[in-house]
Design a protein around this motif. Structure first.
Motif, PDB file in Angstrom:
ATOM      1  N   UNK A   1      20.026  19.045  28.897  1.00 48.63           N
ATOM      2  CA  UNK A   1      19.320  18.475  31.080  1.00 48.63           C
ATOM      3  C   UNK A   1      19.392  16.782  30.972  1.00 48.63           C
ATOM      4  N   UNK A   2      18.441  16.092  32.204  1.00 48.32           N
ATOM      5  CA  UNK A   2      19.497  14.721  32.619  1.00 48.32           C
ATOM      6  C   UNK A   2      18.627  13.441  31.651  1.00 48.32           C
ATOM      7  N   UNK A   3      17.617  13.932  30.010  1.00 53.58           N
ATOM      8  CA  UNK A   3      17.200  13.718  29.024  1.00 53.58           C
ATOM      9  C   UNK A   3      18.424  13.651  27.561  1.00 53.58           C
ATOM     10  N   UNK A   4      19.398  14.682  28.337  1.00 55.87           N
ATOM     11  CA  UNK A   4      20.128  14.310  27.026  1.00 55.87           C
ATOM     12  C   UNK A   4      19.989  15.898  26.239  1.00 55.87           C
TER      13      UNK A   4
ATOM     14  N   UNK B   1      18.705  20.241  34.629  1.00 55.50           N
ATOM     15  CA  UNK B   1      20.046  20.468  33.597  1.00 55.50           C
ATOM     16  C   UNK B   1      21.448  19.546  34.426  1.00 55.50           C
ATOM     17  N   UNK B   2      21.476  18.975  34.401  1.00 52.61           N
ATOM     18  CA  UNK B   2      23.165  18.274  34.240  1.00 52.61           C
ATOM     19  C   UNK B   2      24.333  19.176  34.453  1.00 52.61           C
ATOM     20  N   UNK B   3      24.026  19.520  32.890  1.00 57.67           N
ATOM     21  CA  UNK B   3      25.683  19.958  32.085  1.00 57.67           C
ATOM     22  C   UNK B   3      25.407  21.607  31.492  1.00 57.67           C
ATOM     23  N   UNK B   4      26.916  22.265  32.125  1.00 56.66           N
ATOM     24  CA  UNK B   4      25.888  23.550  31.988  1.00 56.66           C
ATOM     25  C   UNK B   4      27.579  23.554  31.101  1.00 56.66           C
TER      26      UNK B   4
END
Length: 535
Positions: free
Chosen positions: A263-266, A251-254
């Motif tokens: 997540x990192x794949x969008x 997870x790269x953004x909340x």
């Protein structure tokens, strides 16, 4: 079975995330558990190498009146093996079977430091008193996971009186709420004695926690098949009750204003409620704050500053060994779970002034100087040694033994070593010297029988688990933790200032271990369930 319309996303499939997922799935919530690794369990895992099985995280579990009753509460059954702790200093070894063995500890300490007998007697008395308060805390299974309706006599005759003893014990333990180093300096001026007592604990661990651990040693258990069995049992329950688990998802953004994580794949994952059961610093780094109202934003910024300015506790260096020796040899030399200190001298300045100087002046020191410090650090340290095959004979090839040997280690040092470009050389140096030390002391000539070796460092732990500073038990004790640290307030430890987001796991409460991680997972789930019932 019809699903509850509420969708709960849980980030982090360690023990906290798995516990929360199991309880919510059982209540028919739509549960999605996400983890960055290719397996569940986080730091808790068991893996195989050349026919030997090793535990990647805790060497065994402390029940704390939580883990086993919680598993029964979830309908999970498994064989659990008694885990006996032993303590060794130089040539003296003894095992802890009851609190009576505290007198054996006294005997060993007096033999090592005869001129400090009076001080040792006082310290042993302190340990006995604090252990008695600790015993009260563990006397009964956590009431949250026991159905007392079938035994009302127990409630009135035992549980209610115990509750008063529990509250009294909390008050008494709070009187010892100071760093153990400071407490012991009131008892003795002998730094070696102080080191021997505490150098296998994290720096500045509260005295009530460290000195009460003699009783805690009696509460250890080991799941048949390895510690990783526990996470797999919870995983099976999550799936059985209809929960979903997806691994290899970072997870790269909340985005709380839109109730989703990315997540990192969008890929986007919408939620009604989110439980963050992973590294808390990561949460606040990737939190998108646009769309939050001013009051919430102010609270979030305060919490973010508190978390990001704090540090995790020391991490560990772990050596894994396959040895061509019978398990019976290791049974006779410390048993399945041993805390062994090769030298009565203790770390002293090596772990204080010299360590701090090394971190601050690393770039000005030669590799020879750094390795000289490291050799001394290893020789004077305390090692936690675990032998899985002595608990479960299926965990090593017949006639052979697998060992895990670990000691506390600073993330900052190993990070500087990596940046300097000699990380592999550093690991090889540590492996070689630990084997040499043990072969000269407790496991004579073991170096001749080593079949293979490999190791992990604080960087390994950070890369695998995503844990800040490679910490294995959450926040450092050297500064006030940025989370709740009072037993009475554990239920509130899962709350965050972010709407519909809860926190759980080792970073949500201090001090933390597997029982607390699981308990916070349960509390996070219960908050969601209770909020839903109010609507």
């Amino acid at each position: 079975m019809n699903k509850n319309k509420k969708r709960v996303v849980i980030v982090g499939a360690g023990m906290a995330g798995l516990t929360a997922a199991a309880y919510l799935a059982r209540e028919n919530y739509e549960v999605l558990l996400l983890d960055k690794n290719d397996r569940v369990g986080g730091l808790v895992g068991t893996f195989e190498s050349k026919g030997f099985f090793f535990d990647s995280g805790p060497r065994a579990f402390v029940n704390s009146g939580i883990i086993q009753p919680m598993l029964r509460h979830l309908g999970i059954q498994w064989d659990f093996i008694k885990n006996t702790i032993s303590i060794g200093i130089e040539n003296d070894l003894f095992s802890i079977h009851s609190m009576d063995d505290l007198q054996e500890y006294r005997r060993v300490l007096i033999q090592l430091y005869p001129e400090h007998k009076t001080e040792i007697d006082q310290i042993i008395a302190d340990i006995a008193q604090i252990s008695e308060y600790t015993r009260v805390l563990y006397e009964f299974d956590n009431p949250n996971f026991v159905d007392f309706r079938k035994n009302r006599a127990f409630i009135f005759r035992k549980l209610i009186p115990w509750t008063f003893k529990f509250l009294h014990a909390l008050v008494k333990l709070n009187q010892y709420n100071m760093p153990m180093e400071d407490f012991l300096k009131r008892r003795t001026s002998n730094q070696s004695l102080i080191d021997i007592l505490i150098q296998h604990f994290f720096r500045k661990t509260p005295a009530h926690f460290a000195l009460g651990y003699f009783y805690v040693y009696l509460d250890y258990f080991y799941p048949k098949g390895g510690t990783g069995v526990l996470s797999n049992l919870l995983k099976e329950k999550v799936l059985e009750w209809g929960g979903e688990i997806e691994v290899n998802k970072t997870i790269v953004e909340v985005v709380p204003s839109e109730s989703k994580v990315i997540d990192s794949e969008g890929r986007e994952y919408p939620y009604d409620d989110l439980i963050w059961a992973a590294d808390l610093k990561t949460l606040y780094r990737i939190l998108k704050r646009t769309g939050l109202d001013a009051r919430t934003l102010e609270k979030v910024n305060v919490e973010s500053q508190r978390k990001l300015s704090s540090r995790g506790a020391e991490s560990v260096f772990i050596l894994y060994l396959g040895v061509n020796r019978s398990p019976s040899f290791f049974r006779q030399h410390g048993g399945e779970h041993l805390f062994y200190t090769p030298s009565r001298q203790g770390l002293g300045a090596t772990n204080h002034e010299e360590r701090v100087r090394l971190i601050e002046e690393f770039d000005q020191l030669s590799k020879t100087e750094i390795l000289a410090w490291l050799e001394k650090y290893l020789r004077l340290n305390t090692f936690e040694i675990s032998v899985p095959v002595l608990r479960d004979p299926s965990l090593a090839p017949e006639g052979k033994t697998g060992l895990m040997v670990s000691c506390l280690f600073d993330y900052e040092i190993i990070k500087k070593v990596e940046q300097a470009g000699w990380y592999d050389e550093f690991k090889d140096f540590c492996e070689t010297h630990i084997i040499q030390i043990l072969s000269e002391t407790i496991y004579k000539q073991m170096d001749e029988d080593v079949l293979f070796r490999f190791s992990s460092t604080p960087l390994t732990i950070q890369k695998i688990s995503g844990s800040s500073e490679g910490a294995i038990t959450g926040w450092s004790f050297e500064t006030p933790p940025p989370v709740i640290s009072s037993l009475r307030d554990i239920p509130a430890s899962v709350l965050t200032p972010i709407p519909h987001i809860y926190q759980a796991g080792q970073w949500s409460y201090s001090p933390a271990g597997v029982p607390i991680a699981m308990l916070t997972g349960w509390y996070a789930a219960q908050n969601i369930i209770k909020q839903a019932k109010k609507k």
